[in-house]
Design a protein around this motif. Structure first.
Motif, mmCIF file in Angstrom:
data_model
loop_
_atom_site.group_PDB
_atom_site.id
_atom_site.type_symbol
_atom_site.label_atom_id
_atom_site.label_comp_id
_atom_site.label_asym_id
_atom_site.label_seq_id
_atom_site.Cartn_x
_atom_site.Cartn_y
_atom_site.Cartn_z
ATOM 1 N N ALA A 80 0.844 -1.194 0.000
ATOM 2 C CA ALA A 80 0.000 0.000 0.000
ATOM 3 C C ALA A 80 0.873 1.235 0.000
ATOM 4 C CB ALA A 80 -0.901 -0.010 1.222
ATOM 5 N N ARG A 81 2.152 1.043 0.269
ATOM 6 C CA ARG A 81 3.059 2.204 0.278
ATOM 7 C C ARG A 81 3.731 2.285 -1.077
ATOM 8 N NH1 ARG A 81 4.565 0.821 6.251
ATOM 9 N NH2 ARG A 81 2.590 1.557 7.023
ATOM 10 N N SER A 82 3.461 3.377 -1.773
ATOM 11 C CA SER A 82 4.000 3.454 -3.130
ATOM 12 C C SER A 82 5.381 4.096 -3.122
ATOM 13 C CB SER A 82 3.055 4.256 -4.014
ATOM 14 O OG SER A 82 2.920 5.538 -3.483
ATOM 15 N N SER A 83 5.980 4.207 -1.936
ATOM 16 C CA SER A 83 7.261 4.909 -1.907
ATOM 17 C C SER A 83 8.313 4.121 -2.678
ATOM 18 C CB SER A 83 7.714 5.154 -0.474
ATOM 19 O OG SER A 83 8.558 4.136 -0.053
ATOM 20 N N LEU A 84 9.111 4.894 -3.372
ATOM 21 C CA LEU A 84 10.104 4.329 -4.277
ATOM 22 C C LEU A 84 11.131 3.472 -3.545
ATOM 23 C CD1 LEU A 84 10.118 4.984 -7.257
ATOM 24 C CD2 LEU A 84 12.081 6.420 -6.818
ATOM 25 N N GLU A 85 11.472 3.901 -2.332
ATOM 26 C CA GLU A 85 12.484 3.172 -1.564
ATOM 27 C C GLU A 85 12.035 1.729 -1.361
ATOM 28 O OE1 GLU A 85 11.391 6.195 -0.527
ATOM 29 O OE2 GLU A 85 13.155 7.267 -1.242
#
Lengths: 219, 445
Positions: A80-85
């Protein structure tokens, strides 16, 4: 094909199970990372769908633990976290693919199929799309039953596109699949190979997105 | 007050000057009095010595040798007959003698004199000694001034010492200011100053607790953003999968599920857009500057949207400079590309054409997205960047569902990067043409 689904949201699990069973997969479900690691150790599934937001431990930790059990187990990450990291770490840790929620069901199925095809071609079972079939052991390509000869690079190119059928492969991602690090790549080499492969394939089998890349559509 | 240092210096100097002046004045006054007393005493002693040394009782014509021009003496008999006088003394009686010894000021030969009258009972005569007052004062002045002058001369020296001392005293404040100045926008770590003076301890404690609260706020906000993402995206995913299942299991002539399906899509879209608006803050952009191949980002973005393109049988092409280097936060640049490209896909008809081009120019990096859609009327060019604004409201001519955030997000990112965005009509394709120019300043290549 047996899929292990590691996800803690029951509503999503129920719906996904139904979808995947309908599509002809066998689905086992676990909602905790620790259970999943223990389970994989006793019985290796054909594929894992792993949600990174688990209640008991960090999804990336689970991923690392699963990779330690088997280096070949196909793992598709959901998050659910679209963060790139997260995405980069996930792929670095050996995830085969990455899908951000909320995902499109067809997209998920397409990606599962890509993994399935890759797995089956690894298991020397061969791969067929439309009139074209390839055998990764004998490096044999058949179009409508006739054997077509191809260079090694042309074969690798076709295989990459067929394994990823339904998805666009950019020129740079094809380059990384065809050439090893540090190998000199002429700027138009992919175009040249595509040109040669295309001549041996049925018309419109390989489609071009100008400036972007190439795609073989699923029939 | 412009500077505490200047203020303190001036205030202290003023105080020191006034106090020094007053004490000098007082010192001068009492110095003069003391010296006066001393001179008087000398005058009396002089008279006593004369009485002791001179025994004339009859008139003597020859004048005694002068002592000093500023001092004279006279000796009178009881009957006020002048017996002896110094050379510079008058030969008359300056004033009617009193019966008792004492001091008296008189005028003689244009000067004021201090006199002392001593009565010599033994020889039946009296002695007058006198001294010029102005010379006395001159002497007293010199004596007192030599004592007071150094304190006056010390003022500039004191001033420079005070200047330095205040500078040293204010050093912790200066350090505090420079630490605050050098802090990066995202740096919320507490401030630490060695040997904090008591006066600053409270201030620093307050600043640090403020930083702390701010930091907690940011963490909460990030946490909220992450939690909101998780809490919203997972159920939306579940809804989408359930929708898919319902469609699968439903007979062909069943209820029309399209509106429901579109509703879910739309909700998912709005949530994504709001989250991405929330995530792209300029503070984040400032700290995540990396060198990106803008061309590769565009390739990935188009590849990701392929299913939509394929669905509408649209032609897309990407052209321009590969690689095309641009400094920035990858997430923000991806969001920008994705919004512009999905807009082009959404608002171009089936079988439409979309053209994306990237150029690395001398002064800027230029991104152009053109489509063969309906375009936007010129009067709406400004308004489309407003949040939740949609051309013609929900009766959009294309019939496409949207939330009116896409271009607002694009604008937000454009502003963050000091870039500029221009809308116009595409000459080649007939639809909307979006040109974004990123200043070359961001470039590293």
């Amino acid at each position: 094909m047996q899929i292990l689904l590691i996800e803690d949201d029951i509503a999503l699990v129920d719906a996904l199970k139904k979808t995947l069973v309908y599509e002809g997969f066998l689905v086992n479900h676990l909602s905790k990372g620790s259970q999943a690691i223990a389970m994989v150790k006793t019985e290796l599934p054909d594929m894992v769908i792993l949600d990174l937001g688990l209640p008991d431990m960090n999804g990336l930790e689970v991923l690392r633990a699963l990779r330690e059990v088997s280096s070949e187990l196909p793992i598709l990450i959901l998050t659910a976290r679209s963060s790139l990291e997260d995405k980069i770490t996930g792929l670095d840790l050996g995830a085969d693919d990455y899908l951000a929620k909320p995902f499109d069901v067809n997209e998920l199925l397409a990606r599962i199929r890509v993994i399935e095809r890759r797995a089956s071609s690894l298991k020397h079972a061969g791969l067929t799309i439309g009139e074209v079939s390839i055998d990764s052991v004998s490096h044999q390509v058949k179009v409508a039953g006739d054997i077509v000869t191809m260079s090694r690079r042309e074969f690798m190119l076709l295989k990459a596109l067929m394994e990823n059928a339904g998805r666009v492969l950019t020129r740079s991602s094809l380059e990384s699949k065809l050439y090893s690090w540090g190998e000199e790549v002429a700027s138009n080499s992919i175009e040249v190979h595509i040109h040669h492969v295309r001549k041996k394939m049925p018309p419109k089998f390989i489609q071009t997105l100008r400036g972007v890349g190439y795609i073989i559509k699923l029939v | 007050m412009k500077s505490i240092r200047t203020y303190l210096l001036l205030a202290l100097l003023a105080i020191i000057t006034i106090v020094t002046f007053l004490s000098a004045l007082h010192g001068y006054q009492s110095g003069i009095d003391k010296v006066d007393e001393l001179f008087d005493q000398r005058l009396r002693e002089l008279a006593e010595i004369i009485v002791d040394a001179n025994h004339d009782t009859s008139k003597r014509d020859n004048r005694a040798t002068a002592i000093k021009p500023s001092v004279f003496y006279q000796i009178f008999s009881k009957q006020n007959v002048l017996l002896v006088r110094s050379e510079n003394a008058p030969d008359w009686l300056l004033f009617e003698p009193t019966q008792k010894a004492g001091f008296k000021d008189v005028n003689y030969s244009g000067y004021r004199w201090r006199t002392y009258q001593l009565i010599d009972e033994r020889l039946k005569r009296w002695v007058l000694t006198a001294e010029r007052i102005d010379l006395r004062y001159g002497l007293a002045d010199t004596i007192v001034s030599t004592v007071i002058l150094p304190t006056v001369l010390a003022v500039p020296i004191v001033a420079s010492i005070i200047w330095l001392a205040i500078g040293i005293g204010l050093r912790p404040l200066k350090e505090l200011v420079s630490q605050l100045n050098n802090k990066r926008a995202d740096d919320l770590t507490p401030i630490f100053i060695r040997d904090t003076p008591d006066e600053l301890t409270q201030l620093i404690t307050t600043i640090n607790s403020l930083f702390n609260r701010l930091n907690e706020g940011f963490i909460r906000e990030q946490q909220f953003s992450a939690d909101a993402a998780h809490e919203l995206r997972t159920p939306i995913s579940a809804l989408k999968v359930q929708m898919h299942n319902v469609k699968q299991s439903q007979p062909k002539n069943g209820v029309d599920l399209q509106p429901l399906s579109e509703g879910i899509e739309r909700m998912g879209h709005v949530v994504e857009q709001i989250l991405s608006l929330y995530r792209n803050t300029s503070d984040q952009a400032a700290q995540k500057q990396v060198r990106n191949d803008f061309y590769a980002l565009a390739q990935d973005c188009i590849a990701n949207e392929y299913s939509q393109l394929d669905l509408k049988k649209q032609q897309i092409s990407l052209q321009g400079d590969s690689p095309c280097w641009l400094m920035g936060d990858r997430f923000a640049l991806e969001t920008l590309l994705q919004n512009l490209i999905t807009n082009a896909i959404k608002y171009s008809p089936n079988n439409g054409t979309i053209q994306v081009s990237l150029h690395q120019e001398e002064l800027d990096v230029k991104l152009i997205v053109e489509d063969s859609g309906l375009g936007i009327a010129e009067k709406d060019y400004e308004r489309v960047f407003e949040r939740f604004y949609r051309v013609s409201g929900d009766q959009h001519a294309s019939g496409v569902l949207g939330c009116g955030l896409g271009l607002a997000i694009v604008k937000h990112i454009v502003v963050m990067y000091n870039a500029n965005i221009k809308l116009s009509s595409s000459d080649t394709l007939g639809g909307l043409k979006v040109v974004v120019c990123f200043p070359q300043l961001r470039l590293n290549a």
